[in-house]
Design an enzyme around this catalytic site. Structure first.
Site, PDB file in Angstrom:
ATOM      1  CG  ASP A 225      45.669 -56.902 -33.486  1.00 29.72           C
ATOM      2  OD1 ASP A 225      44.621 -56.409 -33.006  1.00 29.72           O
ATOM      3  OD2 ASP A 225      46.090 -58.020 -33.152  1.00 29.72           O
TER       4      ASP A 225
HETATM    5  C1  BGC Z   1      43.475 -58.673 -30.829  1.00 33.64           C
HETATM    6  C2  BGC Z   1      42.599 -58.773 -32.064  1.00 33.64           C
HETATM    7  C3  BGC Z   1      41.269 -58.141 -31.770  1.00 33.64           C
HETATM    8  C4  BGC Z   1      41.513 -56.679 -31.394  1.00 33.64           C
HETATM    9  C5  BGC Z   1      40.242 -55.905 -31.099  1.00 33.64           C
HETATM   10  C6  BGC Z   1      43.582 -57.244 -30.313  1.00 33.64           C
HETATM   11  O1  BGC Z   1      44.198 -57.200 -29.063  1.00 33.64           O
HETATM   12  O2  BGC Z   1      44.758 -59.163 -31.135  1.00 33.64           O
HETATM   13  O3  BGC Z   1      42.413 -60.105 -32.430  1.00 33.64           O
HETATM   14  O4  BGC Z   1      40.422 -58.253 -32.875  1.00 33.64           O
HETATM   15  O5  BGC Z   1      42.317 -56.646 -30.218  1.00 33.64           O
HETATM   16  O6  BGC Z   1      39.672 -56.316 -29.905  1.00 33.64           O
END
Ligand code: BGC
Length: 757
Positions: A225
């Site tokens: 993530d």
């Molecule tokens: C979120 C993800 C997301 C990623 C990119 C993170 O903060 O948990 O779900 O895909 O950011 O934006």
């Protein structure tokens, strides 16, 4: 593909992004760069450099209903079509893979991100996710199944530790991912921010390699993530391929040293680099072959169908709905400022937005409360007065944006107080009142007995307003069912005692999540999982099971055409290991004309009656299959029963019993990390010893409040991030090179020791 022409240093570099959204290219080795962008209910491809918070502007895209509403359709065809439509939009924007779907379990209704998840039930969540993934992957565009695993709260999500016993992990939290991986075959999986039983998911070898790759046969790419990388070397060892976003090179020098010192094996690095190279090559080739246009009108129409076929009619006394617009007073600012999606990284810049009032043809409308959801005495008085003389009233209420956002959790399960007061007042002024609820997850409805009808619209996407108008007037017939239980009050939720309070989150209710708990503990709920009414009626007959398949006949016994979601549950009387009274094991959506019948079959498999007991086992015994109010007994199983269990789980009473939970089998927990400052300390923690950090946070707060408005969803979310972001993630997000996070942590630790904290 093995990037043999790359040096070790280049292989390490290949394994982190080039930017927020792009991977690195190595033209000499034939490795292209590819672009990813956010999902899951529409494409969020940011303009310019972009961010992972949903703050900067993004390209126009269709905003589909959020996952929590889509799941209520109990219709895998709709999930498949959603995946395929978003894939088409991704391809047209040059995006090779989009970041979704999310398959985390809705463990607690207050989780700020529940709207991005499918269900409290692993079978439903898994099959909806699998269908969504199949729809997208069939086009060549990739999906990224997230957030693996046990990311069930937003509070301190980057450093919280989910402590889960083995049975709950397998039966509840991993099952949706397992179903999605095996039946959907996503190109990639995203490791979650949190730790699982003491080990960060991004470096959890048992999770990523042992379970995901070796047990389930996942052959794709694992990416972190955004900002979730803790230790690059450990992540390589665990089989975590790609660290996102790129720019800082965080932990890469240490990984190279580990390679030279022989503590990181070249094979581990090669395997990760090969997977990144293969992902980039395959996805860029698929993208080149993909058509670059799509039909926005068709996608809008699909979004409307999904919203109409997912909304749940929770209550409808004496067939009060549908109603005629001309004789209806509409009250509620959300009817005018129709909320249709949540905030955070999933926020889509919708191609179109619509007016509910126009679609409904409302002739009489009052706001009833202020646009931000707070109460106002003058508006309340006016609403009461006018409601008295109206024939019918529809109150549109729900959660304002700042209540329901990625990055932080809700404080309470109630609607804003002004809305509850308004509904009570209007219902006492006019008994012919229906309430429409716009929120991605359950809310308390203390007034439920005093209104005629309640319709849950969820977060229904850019065409939700049109769908709502059609449902209220009867042009569409409701056919959704709840994918998450609606408790009477928040106190009834089984994990309230521990949830969100500590960095270390103990999942003491074990497998008793959602309806598994309410049914077993005999706790009444407002609206149960699977509940949903229609303007027609259905009856079930002739439930049978031949060992391979269960079948039931469903008949439309009303006078309107309609769809019904038929659910199959399996359960076993508690004469061995404790288990829920029943669990969802099949679902099918069927369209029937008045008087028409259909036979629905549900294939059974080796998991239909199984539980986790050091492996999947089906104790010998008599099981019950159930659909609607019908049930039959069925004898099966090969494994021995266990002696009767006397724990809280066998007979829940009061709050989950921590002592019983501690005795449950689990993967060896790693002890919580030592005290003191480290790269995992947050700015909020640093502020305790550092006047400079306090000052910086205050300045940041002033700037953000000025930009987004004090108290707005974006302000709250950014400040939560600022306080809860660990130093390592600050370095990754800001792209600072070297070991900046380590140096700041060491400095803070020196200060702490000096002060004797
Ligand atoms: C979120 C993800 C997301 C990623 C990119 C993170 O903060 O948990 O779900 O895909 O950011 O934006």
């Amino acid at each position: 593909m093995q990037p043999k022409t790359l040096t070790n240093k280049e292989k390490i570099r290949l394994c982190s992004g080039a930017t927020q959204w792009d991977t690195k290219d190595f033209p000499n080795a034939g490795i292209p760069s590819v672009k990813v962008a956010d999902g899951p209910h529409g494409l969020r491809k940011t303009r310019g450099k972009g961010d992972n918070l949903g703050l900067t502007d993004s390209h126009l895209a269709t905003c589909f209903p959020s996952e929590s509403l889509l799941a209520a359709s109990f219709d895998t065809d709709l999930a498949e079509k959603t995946g395929s439509a978003i894939a088409a939009e991704a391809a047209s924007a040059g995006v090779c893979t989009f970041l979704g779907p999310g398959a985390n379990i809705q463990r607690n209704p207050l989780c700020g991100r529940n709207f991005e998840y499918f269900s409290e039930d692993p079978y439903l969540a898994g099959h909806m996710a699998a269908a969504y993934i199949r729809g997208a992957e069939a086009t060549g565009v990739g999906t990224c199944l997230k957030h693996f695993a046990c990311n069930n709260r937003e509070s301190h999500r980057m450093t919280s530790d989910s402590r889960v016993d083995e049975r709950a992990l397998r039966e509840i939290y991993l099952t949706p991912f397992e179903i999605a991986v095996k039946n959907g075959k996503p190109s990639s999986v995203m490791s979650a921010y949190n730790l699982l039983n003491g080990v960060y998911c991004s470096e959890n070898r048992r999770l990523l390699t042992g379970i995901l790759r070796e047990e389930w046969g996942f052959g794709g790419l694992i990416m972190t993530d955004w900002g979730a990388l803790n230790d690059r070397t450990e992540a390589f060892r665990a089989g975590c391929d790609l660290a996102m976003p790129g720019g800082s090179g965080y932990g890469e020098a240490e990984a190279l040293s580990a390679l030279h010192e022989g503590t990181l094996s070249p094979e581990a690095l090669d395997a990760c680099a090969a997977r990144v190279a293969r992902f980039a090559a395959e996805k860029s080739a698929a993208l080149r072959a993909h058509p670059k246009t799509y039909d926005p009108d068709a996608h809008h129409a699909l979004a409307e169908t999904i919203a109409a076929e997912s909304a749940v009619l929770l209550k409808n006394d004496a067939g009060f709905l549908p109603i005629v617009p001309q004789k209806t007073l509409v009250i509620g600012a959300m009817a005018e400022h129709f909320r249709f999606q949540g905030s955070g990284s999933s926020k889509v810049h919708a191609i179109r937005t619509e007016s509910f009032l126009a679609h409904f043809g409302a002739q009489d409308y009052l706001p009833g409360y202020l646009p931000d959801g707070s109460g106002d005495d003058a508006l309340l008085r006016e609403a009461m007065l006018r409601a008295k003389t109206a024939k019918n009233v529809v109150v549109v209420a729900g959660l304002p944006e700042r209540y329901e956002t990625e990055g932080f959790d809700r404080q309470a399960m109630a609607l804003p107080a002004g809305m509850d007061r308004l509904i009570e007042a209007v219902a006492s002024a006019n008994p012919n009142t229906a309430v429409v609820l716009i929120c991605g997850c359950p809310v308390e409805t203390p007034w439920a007995d005093r209104v005629k009808s309640i319709l849950w619209m969820g977060l229904s996407g850019q065409a939700g307003a049109a769908a709502l108008a059609k449902l209220l007037t009867g042009e569409a017939n409701p056919c959704g069912r709840l994918a998450e239980s609606w408790p009477l009050t928040y106190e009834d939720v089984p994990c309230t005692a521990t949830w969100g309070k500590d960095r270390c989150e103990e999942y003491t209710e074990s497998v008793y999540v959602g309806y598994r708990y309410y049914e077993k503990a005999n706790v009444p709920v407002r609206f149960p999982f699977g509940h949903g009414l229609s303007y027609t009626t259905f009856s079930y007959s002739d439930l049978r099971c031949d060992g391979k398949t269960a079948t039931v006949v469903v008949t439309n016994t009303g006078d309107r055409a309609g769809k019904d979601a038929v659910l199959l549950y399996a359960g076993m009387t508690q004469d061995g290991m404790h288990r829920p009274l029943r669990e969802l094991k099949g679902f099918r959506k069927v369209f029937l004309l008045p008087g028409q019948s259909a036979e629905i079959s549900f294939p059974l498999d080796e998991r239909t009656f199984a539980l986790w007991d050091g492996g999947w086992k089906t104790p010998r015994g008599i099981y019950t299959l159930q659909t609607g109010s019908l049930s039959i007994d069925y004898a099966t199983g090969t494994d021995e029963k266990r002696p009767k269990d006397a724990s809280w789980y066998a007979a829940p009473h009061g709050a989950p019993n921590r002592e019983d939970w501690l005795r449950l089998p689990r993967i060896a927990d790693k002890a919580p990390s030592r005290e003191g400052f480290s790269v995992n300390s947050t700015a909020g923690e640093l502020a305790a010893v550092s006047p400079f950090t306090r000052f910086a946070l205050r300045c940041y707060d002033r700037v953000v409040a000025k930009l987004f408005g004090r108290g707005s969803a974006d302000h709250l979310w950014l400040m939560t991030m600022a306080n809860e972001c660990p130093l390592r993630a600050v370095q990754i997000f800001t792209g600072l090179k070297g070991n900046a996070a380590l140096r700041v942590a060491a400095y803070a630790e020196r200060k702490r020791r000096k002060r004797g904290h």
